[in-house]
Design a protein around this motif. Structure first.
Motif, short mmCIF file in Angstrom:
data_model
loop_
_atom_site.label_atom_id
_atom_site.label_comp_id
_atom_site.label_asym_id
_atom_site.label_seq_id
_atom_site.Cartn_x
_atom_site.Cartn_y
_atom_site.Cartn_z
N ILE A 15 0.85 -1.18 0.00
CA ILE A 15 0.00 0.00 0.00
C ILE A 15 0.89 1.24 0.00
CG2 ILE A 15 -0.17 -0.01 2.53
CD1 ILE A 15 -2.99 1.11 2.25
N SER A 26 -2.00 6.44 0.27
CA SER A 26 -3.23 5.70 0.57
C SER A 26 -3.45 5.58 2.07
CB SER A 26 -3.16 4.30 -0.05
OG SER A 26 -3.12 4.37 -1.46
N ASN A 30 -4.72 8.95 3.35
CA ASN A 30 -6.13 9.15 2.99
C ASN A 30 -7.06 8.31 3.87
OD1 ASN A 30 -5.44 10.94 0.97
ND2 ASN A 30 -5.41 9.39 -0.64
N LYS A 31 -6.61 7.10 4.20
CA LYS A 31 -7.43 6.22 5.05
C LYS A 31 -7.51 6.80 6.47
CE LYS A 31 -7.17 1.89 4.19
NZ LYS A 31 -8.55 1.60 3.71
#
Length: 300
Positions: free
Chosen positions: A22, A26, A29-30
């Motif tokens: 990942i 990402s 953003n999570k």
């Protein structure tokens, strides 16, 4: 008048133990989604295949990101000897091989020139910009580049394990901008046997450690719940490497308005420091003759 940001005005650091597979973006953003936060950023990218500490800043803590980015970091990684890849890691295509396998003494000797203040050429597959383009985009198009060497401070670089003749496990503590893949590549070149990174883990970054990190799965499980807030670390942790000065009540009020404010404790004249009131950060700036001259102000 500027448009008001959507989301919670929540501030602090979340230490994530990033899994392989990942991207750092990402993860950020999570985290932002899980907290419903207005703003988020991270202090130091990890490659998608890498694991370990990814320190994510929320809200006002994003103003302290540069200090964590500049802090020392520790990496544990395995070098595969005998093979070079086009990406300098296991994700790439093997482009050269060698039957030579150096002994431990040869590896120890080859590590010495890679310590201290060195110049390091980034991997072809890196985010370095070349005439406005990312190097990895140019590399994916099949073009080779002459990337300029960049300064890097390597505080320590040691051999910590040798599972077999094909592999060497290393640990490195370095400053900002270091590429572990370049270390593996340059070590293999120096040994005359080629080399690339098989796996990589960042074990600590500034004041943050992998042991205290929360998993992505746990972030997803606790998303939008009050229990997730308990994992936040104070934004002041991002200022751990700067002197802390205690502001007077009047000084704190002036600092919050962007003006120089009086502090009760001192630092070296012209030194960068941060001022606090009741233990909470008010501003970062330059200390001069009993006052802090702010460069960044934190909104309560």
């Amino acid at each position: 008048m500027g448009r008001k940001r959507k989301g919670r005005a929540i501030s602090g650091w979340l230490v994530v133990d990033k899994p392989a597979g990942i991207t750092s973006t990402s993860v950020v953003n999570k985290v932002r989604w899980a907290f419903g936060a207005q703003k988020a950023g991270h202090a130091g990218t990890l490659d998608p295949a890498a694991t370990g500490v990814l320190a994510v800043a929320l809200g006002e803590a994003t103003k302290t990101v540069p200090y964590i980015t500049d802090a020392l970091k520790c990496y544990r990684f395995m070098v595969r000897l005998g093979q070079a890849t086009n990406t300098d890691d296991a994700e790439g295509t093997v482009i050269a091989t060698s039957d030579a396998r150096p002994d431990d003494a040869a590896i120890e000797a080859a590590l010495a020139p890679l310590r201290g203040d060195i110049l390091q050429v980034p991997p072809q597959f890196s985010a370095v910009k070349v005439e406005g383009e990312r190097a990895y985009d140019i590399a994916r198009a099949g073009e080779e580049m002459d990337l300029a060497a960049r300064p890097l401070f390597v505080e320590s670089l040691v051999l910590v394990g040798r599972p077999d003749p094909d592999h060497a496990e290393l640990e490195m503590v370095c400053g900002k901008g270091g590429y572990v893949r370049s270390i593996a590549r340059d070590l293999g070149t120096a040994l005359g046997c080629h080399g690339h990174v098989l796996w990589l883990r960042r074990t600590w970054s500034g004041p943050f450690t992998a042991e205290e990190g929360i998993s992505v799965e746990e972030i997803e499980r606790l998303a939008q719940q009050p229990e997730l807030d308990a994992h936040l670390r104070p934004l002041e942790m991002g200022l751990a490497d700067l002197p802390q000065l205690v502001a007077t009540p009047e000084g704190a009020a002036r600092l919050r308005n962007g003006n120089p404010g009086m502090v009760l404790t001192g630092a070296e004249y012209g030194e960068e420091a941060w001022a606090s009131e009741n233990g909470r950060a008010v501003a970062v700036g330059t200390y001069k003759a009993g006052e802090l001259h702010p460069s960044r102000v934190f909104v309560a």
